[in-house]
Design a protein around this motif. Sequence first.
Motif, short mmCIF file in Angstrom:
data_model
loop_
_atom_site.label_atom_id
_atom_site.label_comp_id
_atom_site.label_asym_id
_atom_site.label_seq_id
_atom_site.Cartn_x
_atom_site.Cartn_y
_atom_site.Cartn_z
N LEU A 277 0.83 -1.21 0.00
CA LEU A 277 0.00 0.00 0.00
C LEU A 277 0.86 1.25 0.00
CD1 LEU A 277 -2.75 -1.06 2.56
CD2 LEU A 277 -3.11 -0.56 0.13
N ALA A 278 1.97 1.20 0.70
CA ALA A 278 2.87 2.35 0.79
C ALA A 278 3.63 2.58 -0.52
CB ALA A 278 3.86 2.17 1.94
N LEU B 144 -0.89 -6.73 -4.72
CA LEU B 144 -1.63 -6.40 -3.50
C LEU B 144 -2.89 -7.26 -3.39
CD1 LEU B 144 -2.15 -4.75 -0.97
CD2 LEU B 144 -3.13 -2.96 -2.42
N ILE B 145 -3.61 -7.39 -4.47
CA ILE B 145 -4.83 -8.19 -4.44
C ILE B 145 -4.51 -9.65 -4.11
CG2 ILE B 145 -6.71 -9.10 -5.88
CD1 ILE B 145 -6.65 -6.33 -7.33
N ALA B 146 -3.45 -10.17 -4.68
CA ALA B 146 -3.05 -11.56 -4.40
C ALA B 146 -2.69 -11.72 -2.92
CB ALA B 146 -1.88 -11.97 -5.29
N THR B 147 -1.99 -10.77 -2.36
CA THR B 147 -1.59 -10.85 -0.96
C THR B 147 -2.81 -10.71 -0.04
OG1 THR B 147 0.53 -9.88 -1.57
CG2 THR B 147 0.02 -9.94 0.77
N VAL B 148 -3.74 -9.84 -0.40
CA VAL B 148 -4.98 -9.71 0.38
C VAL B 148 -5.74 -11.03 0.35
CG1 VAL B 148 -7.25 -8.59 0.45
CG2 VAL B 148 -5.18 -7.20 0.17
N ARG B 149 -5.83 -11.65 -0.81
CA ARG B 149 -6.53 -12.94 -0.91
C ARG B 149 -5.83 -14.01 -0.06
NH1 ARG B 149 -7.80 -12.75 -7.32
NH2 ARG B 149 -9.72 -11.52 -7.15
N GLU B 150 -4.51 -13.99 -0.08
CA GLU B 150 -3.75 -14.95 0.73
C GLU B 150 -4.03 -14.73 2.21
OE1 GLU B 150 0.90 -16.35 1.47
OE2 GLU B 150 0.49 -14.76 0.02
N LEU B 151 -4.05 -13.47 2.62
CA LEU B 151 -4.34 -13.14 4.00
C LEU B 151 -5.71 -13.66 4.41
CD1 LEU B 151 -3.79 -11.52 6.66
CD2 LEU B 151 -4.89 -9.59 5.53
#
Length: 148
Positions: free
Chosen positions: A29-30, A41-48
């Motif tokens: 995000l930064a 970012l979307i992939a990491t959010v989905r992983e989270l």
Amino acid sequence: MTNASVSTALYRDHHANVGQLAGRIEALLASRSVESDPAALIATVRELFGIFAVHLSLEDSALYPRLLTHPDAGVRATAARFQTEMGNLRARFDLYRTRWPGPVAVAKDPAAFVRETRDVVAALKHRIGREDRELYDLIDRAGMASAA
């Protein structure tokens, strides 16, 4: 292991993994690459959210049922409070996932996506921090942790 015996190690491990992913999301995000290429970012959010969904499932099926039958009224009350609060947070996550299903939605309003992602990640970090300090520490102090 008695019905109320619980090891917090697995749950704390999950929290550590969630915290690491939250940190990666905050770094992404930064970087301000969200507008030009939100895929990472979307992939990491989905992983989270995938990891967190597994964590919630374990809590719902194993942890909270044991805590809610513990002989100590304080443990039962704390567990019930956390379980109720988690329902509200889960609804917030579900709304977030519905609002931001993928890159097309993000491209329509990247600033709102960034703002809402920061908010939901902050809420998650706050929750797991409280759970670690208040609930899991209570479990450990109550001598409920198994030897495993």
